[in-house]
Design a protein around this motif. Structure first.
Motif, short mmCIF file in Angstrom:
data_model
loop_
_atom_site.label_atom_id
_atom_site.label_comp_id
_atom_site.label_asym_id
_atom_site.label_seq_id
_atom_site.Cartn_x
_atom_site.Cartn_y
_atom_site.Cartn_z
N GLN A 8 59.12 98.33 27.11
CA GLN A 8 59.06 96.87 27.17
C GLN A 8 58.61 96.25 25.85
O GLN A 8 58.66 95.03 25.69
CB GLN A 8 58.11 96.43 28.29
N LYS A 11 62.68 94.05 22.21
CA LYS A 11 63.26 92.80 22.68
C LYS A 11 64.36 93.09 23.69
O LYS A 11 64.91 94.18 23.76
CB LYS A 11 63.78 91.97 21.51
N SER A 12 64.69 92.07 24.48
CA SER A 12 65.60 92.27 25.61
C SER A 12 67.01 92.68 25.18
O SER A 12 67.70 93.37 25.92
CB SER A 12 65.68 90.98 26.45
N SER A 13 67.45 92.27 24.00
CA SER A 13 68.79 92.67 23.53
C SER A 13 68.64 93.38 22.18
O SER A 13 68.89 92.79 21.12
CB SER A 13 69.70 91.44 23.39
N GLU A 31 69.73 99.82 29.63
CA GLU A 31 69.61 98.42 29.21
C GLU A 31 70.10 97.54 30.34
O GLU A 31 71.06 97.89 31.05
CB GLU A 31 70.45 98.19 27.95
N GLY A 32 69.45 96.41 30.54
CA GLY A 32 69.88 95.55 31.63
C GLY A 32 69.34 94.14 31.51
O GLY A 32 68.54 93.83 30.64
N SER A 33 69.83 93.27 32.40
CA SER A 33 69.36 91.88 32.44
C SER A 33 69.35 91.41 33.89
O SER A 33 70.08 91.93 34.74
CB SER A 33 70.28 90.98 31.61
N VAL A 34 68.49 90.44 34.15
CA VAL A 34 68.38 89.86 35.49
C VAL A 34 68.50 88.35 35.36
O VAL A 34 67.79 87.72 34.57
CB VAL A 34 67.04 90.23 36.15
N GLN A 35 69.41 87.76 36.13
CA GLN A 35 69.57 86.31 36.16
C GLN A 35 69.27 85.82 37.57
O GLN A 35 69.85 86.30 38.54
CB GLN A 35 71.00 85.91 35.78
N VAL A 43 72.01 91.29 38.68
CA VAL A 43 71.43 92.36 37.87
C VAL A 43 72.56 93.10 37.18
O VAL A 43 73.45 93.65 37.83
CB VAL A 43 70.62 93.34 38.74
N SER A 44 72.55 93.09 35.84
CA SER A 44 73.56 93.81 35.05
C SER A 44 72.88 94.98 34.35
O SER A 44 71.86 94.78 33.67
CB SER A 44 74.20 92.88 34.02
N THR A 60 77.31 95.73 37.71
CA THR A 60 76.69 94.43 37.96
C THR A 60 76.50 94.26 39.46
O THR A 60 77.41 94.55 40.25
CB THR A 60 77.56 93.29 37.41
#
Length: 355
Positions: A8, A11-13, A31-35, A43-44, A60
């Motif tokens: 953590q 950075k996120s990207s 690696e992933g992201s949450v919207q 969740v990707s 996704t």
């Protein structure tokens, strides 16, 4: 698998995943992201081979927010299949577990956990941590994970700030709730170990509890690291060093572990190793005053008062930061600059007392 507290820090990207994989010593990076949009969440996730930056797997997930824990379980299973890995029964249980049915309670728990994972935690930090964990168990009284960390927070408050019976009782009550709800949870055993260590001062009982945590969770760095602290207090320095090294293999970019391991090396007068670890931590948190103070004290321990004073003068004095102030007091006392030591002490004593 590398601990979340190390990953953590990026950075996120991130721009250079192969370099991150090298720093962490891993073959793959997830690696992933949450919207979050209203009551829905997307969740990707993608699994990337660290050496080549090639994608191994990606997916996704569109779900209701209340299904977020089921998504975590799906993702973990998909990753295990992509890596042709086999989960142990304990790992399968942990992946499938749903800690709470209330997302807002889980959010409060995560806010408390974020403070727990900070290198510098003063009285106000612990007050806020307790508020978040208390809010989590208020929203969901069956939330054993939050009860466990509420107990941990109270145990640390008792040990670090004010050893009053009320705090010890708060820690014991929260621990009892966690034990009643989920006695087999690794975090419940961790809270038990922290209560034994910080409140009761029963080091052997603490080590037994931390050993159970390690049996239940293969890469529980907290249990390994706090075992190191107990061994250090017992004067078993070789054991403490070995445990620091083990936890850093799992969590190599955790400033807390780097800082604590450096304290052990400094106590052993292994100053070069202590400096290396503090410098590694400062690469991660360059603005952290505690690390700069620690670096100064290593210089002072080696008799380099000039470097120690230069570093200490660069440390911003934050209201209520007794650790930095006391480092100044120690420096001025060793240098026989007693009026300056007295002024630093008066600054500390003038701070309002907080629980």
């Amino acid at each position: 698998m590398i601990s979340r507290t190390s990953t953590q820090r990026y950075k996120s990207s991130p721009d250079n995943l192969p370099e991150i994989a090298r720093q962490l010593g891993v073959e793959h990076v997830l690696e992933g992201s949450v919207q979050k949009i209203g009551a829905k969440v997307r969740v990707s996730v993608q699994l990337i081979r660290g050496t080549s930056d090639a994608h191994v797997w990606a997916e996704t997930y569109d779900r209701e927010l209340t299904d977020i824990f089921a998504v975590e379980s799906e993702i973990a299973g998909a990753i295990a299949r992509a890596l042709q890995a086999r989960l142990t029964p304990n790992e399968q249980s942990a992946v499938a577990a749903k800690p709470t049915n209330k997302p807002e309670a889980y959010e409060a728990y995560l806010r408390g956990l974020a403070i727990w994972n900070k290198l510098s935690s003063g009285t106000e930090d612990y007050d806020e941590m307790v508020r978040h964990f208390s809010e989590a168990v208020k929203l969901d009284p069956q939330f054993a994970l939050a009860w466990s960390f509420l107990s941990v927070a109270h145990s640390n408050q008792y040990w670090a700030f004010k050893s009053i019976p009320a705090l010890a009782e708060e820690a014991k009550t929260a621990l009892a709730q966690a034990q009643r709800l989920q006695p087999g949870l690794s975090e419940t055993h961790f809270a038990e170990g922290m209560y034994d260590y910080k409140v009761l001062g029963d080091y052997e009982a603490a080590l037994r509890a931390f050993a159970v945590v390690r049996e239940l969770s293969a890469n529980s760095t907290a249990a390994i690291e706090f075992s190191a602290y107990v061994k250090r207090r017992q004067g078993k320095w070789d054991d403490a060093v070995r445990l620091h090294e083990e936890s850093l293999e799992i969590d190599p970019r955790n400033p807390i572990i780097l800082s604590e391991a450096a304290l052990t090396y400094r106590a052993l007068r292994r100053f070069t190793e202590a400096e290396v670890l503090v410098d590694r931590a400062r690469e991660i948190e360059p603005e952290n005053p505690q690390l700069l103070t620690q670096r100064a004290e290593i210089s002072l321990a080696q008799g380099d008062a000039v470097t120690a004073e230069r570093l200490l003068k660069a440390v911003p004095i934050v209201n209520g930061d007794t650790e930095t102030t006391m480092a100044l007091v120690r420096f001025y006392t060793i240098e026989r600059r007693y009026p300056e030591a007295i002024r630093a002490l008066q600054t500390t004593l003038a701070q309002p007392e907080k629980l």
